[in-house]
Write a protein that holds these residues in place. Structure first.
Motif, PDB file in Angstrom:
ATOM      1  N   HIS A 212       0.810  -1.218   0.000  1.00  0.00           N
ATOM      2  CA  HIS A 212       0.000   0.000   0.000  1.00  0.00           C
ATOM      3  C   HIS A 212       0.848   1.276   0.000  1.00  0.00           C
ATOM      4  O   HIS A 212       0.301   2.385   0.077  1.00  0.00           O
ATOM      5  N   ASP A 213       2.169   1.127  -0.072  1.00  0.00           N
ATOM      6  CA  ASP A 213       3.057   2.303  -0.099  1.00  0.00           C
ATOM      7  C   ASP A 213       2.774   3.256   1.069  1.00  0.00           C
ATOM      8  O   ASP A 213       2.701   4.475   0.899  1.00  0.00           O
ATOM      9  N   LEU A 214       2.618   2.704   2.258  1.00  0.00           N
ATOM     10  CA  LEU A 214       2.275   3.531   3.407  1.00  0.00           C
ATOM     11  C   LEU A 214       3.404   4.479   3.789  1.00  0.00           C
ATOM     12  O   LEU A 214       4.571   4.174   3.601  1.00  0.00           O
ATOM     13  N   ARG A 215       3.029   5.607   4.337  1.00  0.00           N
ATOM     14  CA  ARG A 215       3.983   6.523   4.958  1.00  0.00           C
ATOM     15  C   ARG A 215       3.433   6.898   6.323  1.00  0.00           C
ATOM     16  O   ARG A 215       2.276   7.303   6.454  1.00  0.00           O
ATOM     17  N   GLY A 216       4.256   6.755   7.360  1.00  0.00           N
ATOM     18  CA  GLY A 216       3.829   7.138   8.699  1.00  0.00           C
ATOM     19  C   GLY A 216       4.171   6.078   9.725  1.00  0.00           C
ATOM     20  O   GLY A 216       4.821   5.079   9.430  1.00  0.00           O
ATOM     21  N   ILE A 217       3.723   6.318  10.939  1.00  0.00           N
ATOM     22  CA  ILE A 217       3.951   5.414  12.062  1.00  0.00           C
ATOM     23  C   ILE A 217       2.626   4.759  12.413  1.00  0.00           C
ATOM     24  O   ILE A 217       1.607   5.444  12.570  1.00  0.00           O
ATOM     25  N   PHE A 218       2.637   3.435  12.559  1.00  0.00           N
ATOM     26  CA  PHE A 218       1.390   2.704  12.759  1.00  0.00           C
ATOM     27  C   PHE A 218       1.542   1.630  13.829  1.00  0.00           C
ATOM     28  O   PHE A 218       2.477   0.821  13.790  1.00  0.00           O
ATOM     29  N   ASN A 219       0.605   1.616  14.782  1.00  0.00           N
ATOM     30  CA  ASN A 219       0.470   0.486  15.680  1.00  0.00           C
ATOM     31  C   ASN A 219      -0.177  -0.672  14.940  1.00  0.00           C
ATOM     32  O   ASN A 219      -1.001  -0.458  14.044  1.00  0.00           O
ATOM     33  N   VAL A 220       0.176  -1.897  15.319  1.00  0.00           N
ATOM     34  CA  VAL A 220      -0.432  -3.086  14.715  1.00  0.00           C
ATOM     35  C   VAL A 220      -0.808  -4.046  15.843  1.00  0.00           C
ATOM     36  O   VAL A 220       0.049  -4.427  16.644  1.00  0.00           O
ATOM     37  N   ALA A 221      -2.084  -4.426  15.898  1.00  0.00           N
ATOM     38  CA  ALA A 221      -2.565  -5.328  16.941  1.00  0.00           C
ATOM     39  C   ALA A 221      -3.212  -6.553  16.305  1.00  0.00           C
ATOM     40  O   ALA A 221      -3.416  -6.620  15.089  1.00  0.00           O
ATOM     41  N   GLY A 222      -3.532  -7.531  17.141  1.00  0.00           N
ATOM     42  CA  GLY A 222      -4.138  -8.767  16.659  1.00  0.00           C
ATOM     43  C   GLY A 222      -5.593  -8.838  17.039  1.00  0.00           C
ATOM     44  O   GLY A 222      -6.376  -7.940  16.740  1.00  0.00           O
ATOM     45  N   GLY A 223      -5.971  -9.927  17.723  1.00  0.00           N
ATOM     46  CA  GLY A 223      -7.365 -10.118  18.102  1.00  0.00           C
ATOM     47  C   GLY A 223      -7.720  -9.323  19.340  1.00  0.00           C
ATOM     48  O   GLY A 223      -7.241  -8.204  19.560  1.00  0.00           O
ATOM     49  N   SER A 224      -8.545  -9.918  20.201  1.00  0.00           N
ATOM     50  CA  SER A 224      -9.044  -9.209  21.368  1.00  0.00           C
ATOM     51  C   SER A 224      -7.966  -9.026  22.428  1.00  0.00           C
ATOM     52  O   SER A 224      -6.958  -9.730  22.452  1.00  0.00           O
ATOM     53  N   THR A 225      -8.190  -8.051  23.302  1.00  0.00           N
ATOM     54  CA  THR A 225      -7.311  -7.802  24.439  1.00  0.00           C
ATOM     55  C   THR A 225      -7.769  -8.663  25.608  1.00  0.00           C
ATOM     56  O   THR A 225      -8.961  -8.729  25.911  1.00  0.00           O
ATOM     57  N   VAL A 226      -6.817  -9.346  26.276  1.00  0.00           N
ATOM     58  CA  VAL A 226      -7.186 -10.277  27.343  1.00  0.00           C
ATOM     59  C   VAL A 226      -6.332 -10.027  28.587  1.00  0.00           C
ATOM     60  O   VAL A 226      -5.202  -9.546  28.484  1.00  0.00           O
ATOM     61  N   PRO A 227      -6.853 -10.361  29.781  1.00  0.00           N
ATOM     62  CA  PRO A 227      -6.017 -10.295  30.982  1.00  0.00           C
ATOM     63  C   PRO A 227      -4.879 -11.310  30.890  1.00  0.00           C
ATOM     64  O   PRO A 227      -5.034 -12.384  30.309  1.00  0.00           O
ATOM     65  N   PHE A 228      -3.746 -10.981  31.488  1.00  0.00           N
ATOM     66  CA  PHE A 228      -2.584 -11.852  31.399  1.00  0.00           C
ATOM     67  C   PHE A 228      -2.864 -13.235  31.993  1.00  0.00           C
ATOM     68  O   PHE A 228      -2.430 -14.250  31.448  1.00  0.00           O
ATOM     69  N   THR A 229      -3.596 -13.292  33.107  1.00  0.00           N
ATOM     70  CA  THR A 229      -3.868 -14.593  33.717  1.00  0.00           C
ATOM     71  C   THR A 229      -4.749 -15.457  32.815  1.00  0.00           C
ATOM     72  O   THR A 229      -4.616 -16.683  32.819  1.00  0.00           O
ATOM     73  N   LEU A 230      -5.636 -14.843  32.050  1.00  0.00           N
ATOM     74  CA  LEU A 230      -6.438 -15.618  31.103  1.00  0.00           C
ATOM     75  C   LEU A 230      -5.552 -16.161  29.988  1.00  0.00           C
ATOM     76  O   LEU A 230      -5.726 -17.298  29.543  1.00  0.00           O
ATOM     77  N   ALA A 231      -4.587 -15.356  29.529  1.00  0.00           N
ATOM     78  CA  ALA A 231      -3.648 -15.835  28.506  1.00  0.00           C
ATOM     79  C   ALA A 231      -2.887 -17.057  29.013  1.00  0.00           C
ATOM     80  O   ALA A 231      -2.718 -18.044  28.286  1.00  0.00           O
ATOM     81  N   LEU A 232      -2.445 -17.023  30.271  1.00  0.00           N
ATOM     82  CA  LEU A 232      -1.732 -18.163  30.841  1.00  0.00           C
ATOM     83  C   LEU A 232      -2.649 -19.383  30.942  1.00  0.00           C
ATOM     84  O   LEU A 232      -2.219 -20.516  30.701  1.00  0.00           O
ATOM     85  N   ALA A 233      -3.909 -19.174  31.293  1.00  0.00           N
ATOM     86  CA  ALA A 233      -4.850 -20.285  31.395  1.00  0.00           C
ATOM     87  C   ALA A 233      -5.072 -20.943  30.038  1.00  0.00           C
ATOM     88  O   ALA A 233      -5.184 -22.172  29.931  1.00  0.00           O
ATOM     89  N   LEU A 234      -5.127 -20.127  28.985  1.00  0.00           N
ATOM     90  CA  LEU A 234      -5.311 -20.676  27.635  1.00  0.00           C
ATOM     91  C   LEU A 234      -4.102 -21.479  27.194  1.00  0.00           C
ATOM     92  O   LEU A 234      -4.227 -22.432  26.421  1.00  0.00           O
ATOM     93  N   LEU A 235      -2.925 -21.115  27.689  1.00  0.00           N
ATOM     94  CA  LEU A 235      -1.705 -21.825  27.308  1.00  0.00           C
ATOM     95  C   LEU A 235      -1.586 -23.181  27.989  1.00  0.00           C
ATOM     96  O   LEU A 235      -0.974 -24.114  27.460  1.00  0.00           O
ATOM     97  N   GLY A 236      -2.170 -23.322  29.174  1.00  0.00           N
ATOM     98  CA  GLY A 236      -1.933 -24.529  29.959  1.00  0.00           C
ATOM     99  C   GLY A 236      -0.595 -24.415  30.674  1.00  0.00           C
ATOM    100  O   GLY A 236       0.028 -23.357  30.712  1.00  0.00           O
ATOM    101  N   GLY A 237      -0.134 -25.491  31.248  1.00  0.00           N
ATOM    102  CA  GLY A 237       1.121 -25.444  31.995  1.00  0.00           C
ATOM    103  C   GLY A 237       0.885 -25.074  33.450  1.00  0.00           C
ATOM    104  O   GLY A 237      -0.237 -24.753  33.870  1.00  0.00           O
ATOM    105  N   LEU A 238       1.931 -25.097  34.222  1.00  0.00           N
ATOM    106  CA  LEU A 238       1.851 -24.823  35.649  1.00  0.00           C
ATOM    107  C   LEU A 238       2.013 -23.332  35.888  1.00  0.00           C
ATOM    108  O   LEU A 238       3.068 -22.759  35.619  1.00  0.00           O
ATOM    109  N   ARG A 239       0.969 -22.699  36.431  1.00  0.00           N
ATOM    110  CA  ARG A 239       1.017 -21.269  36.723  1.00  0.00           C
ATOM    111  C   ARG A 239       1.454 -21.066  38.173  1.00  0.00           C
ATOM    112  O   ARG A 239       0.891 -21.659  39.089  1.00  0.00           O
ATOM    113  N   VAL A 240       2.449 -20.201  38.345  1.00  0.00           N
ATOM    114  CA  VAL A 240       3.031 -19.986  39.671  1.00  0.00           C
ATOM    115  C   VAL A 240       2.962 -18.501  40.015  1.00  0.00           C
ATOM    116  O   VAL A 240       3.640 -17.687  39.374  1.00  0.00           O
TER     117      VAL A 240
END
Length: 301
Positions: A212-240
């Protein structure tokens, strides 16, 4: 030309462009066996003269600069030499040799994590990371170097991308290594909102910024924003849970247990740093194809 070609993200970008462009990959590391044999590759330090030979020997239309050293991979001198001096050398060569388009990969880390950060953070917010995290000073200077060069060379279509945490099966950045650990520590009493983007979606974003021949500074994000503890729960593993008082002393102990806990990013596990990428989506019609759950689970594949 795409820098950082031995990394997974650069290879994904090259795969998206090689049908329409002759791609030349550059990296200071030896050629990776994962690089397709048909792709031209040059081993060159970004701050040395071998890098300039690529510009002299090829008539480059554009440069995609992905090759940024993470804070855990090299000592401070090497990081500064490649991230700051190397980036400046590449941009100087772009101006000297008539390169028409440039895409520079920065990071959301340059904003810093602070309890008074606005939510969401837009591109006009100050870069405060180096005030509290000296290890990120070279990342901030890389971003500032590219931004200054962009405004000084308005005839070149230059886009600077500041993505959120990039995750995926082919990446080995600090967050991916942390999420692959069998033990997942977190700071007790803190649960900041976090954002993640899949490696394929990030490759798509870089491709669209280039096309697109962009010029400028741009943030880039993905899907929804989630709490960190929820991200760890989705990953599985031992949470400490780790009490904040003992967090820094425990970093060394966790490392001895092969748990990668990036101490320099501690504030990002305490305070939110949530970006708005509305400007980038409006300019490119970019939309992520992987939700946050899929993105997180892809790291452990």
């Amino acid at each position: 030309m795409i820098t950082g070609m031995c990394g997974g993200l650069a290879r994904l970008v090259a795969a998206r462009l090689e049908a329409d462009y002759q791609v030349i990959g550059v990296d200071p590391r030896p050629r990776s066996p994962h690089i397709p044999p048909q792709l031209a590759f040059v081993r060159a330090d970004y701050a040395k003269s071998r890098m300039l030979d690529v510009f002299r020997q090829h008539e480059l239309e554009g440069v995609i600069h992905i090759g940024r050293r993470g804070v855990t991979s090299e000592n401070a001198y090497v990081r500064f030499d490649q991230n700051v001096i190397g980036t400046a050398k590449i941009l100087e060569a772009c101006a000297r040799h008539g390169v028409r388009k440039v895409v520079v990969l920065s990071s959301f880390h340059v904003y810093g994590a602070h309890p008074f950060n606005p939510t969401p953070i837009t591109e006009d917010q100050p870069l405060r990371a180096s005030q509290s995290i000296p290890e990120l000073a070279d990342a901030v200077q890389l971003d500032n170097t590219a931004s200054t060069w962009m405004w000084q060379n308005r005839d070149v279509r230059t886009a600077i991308l500041r993505p959120v945490n990039i995750l995926g099966p082919s990446l080995s950045n600090a967050m991916c290594r942390f999420f692959r650990s069998p033990v997942l520590p977190y700071l007790a009493g803190f649960d900041p909102m976090m954002q993640f983007i899949h490696e394929e979606d990030m490759a798509q974003a870089i491709e669209q910024a280039y096309r697109h021949d962009l010029r400028g500074i741009f943030n880039v994000a993905g899907g929804s924003t989630v709490p960190f503890t929820l991200a760890l729960a989705l990953l599985g593993g031992l949470r400490v849970p780790v009490p904040h008082l003992f967090a820094f002393p425990l970093v060394g102990a966790l490392a001895s247990l092969h748990v990668t806990f990036p101490a320099h990013l501690m504030d990002f596990f305490r305070y939110p740093c949530v970006l708005s990428d509305e400007a980038f989506r409006a300019a490119t019609r970019y939309a992520p194809t992987r939700d946050t759950s899929t993105t997180l689970r892809s790291v452990r594949r």
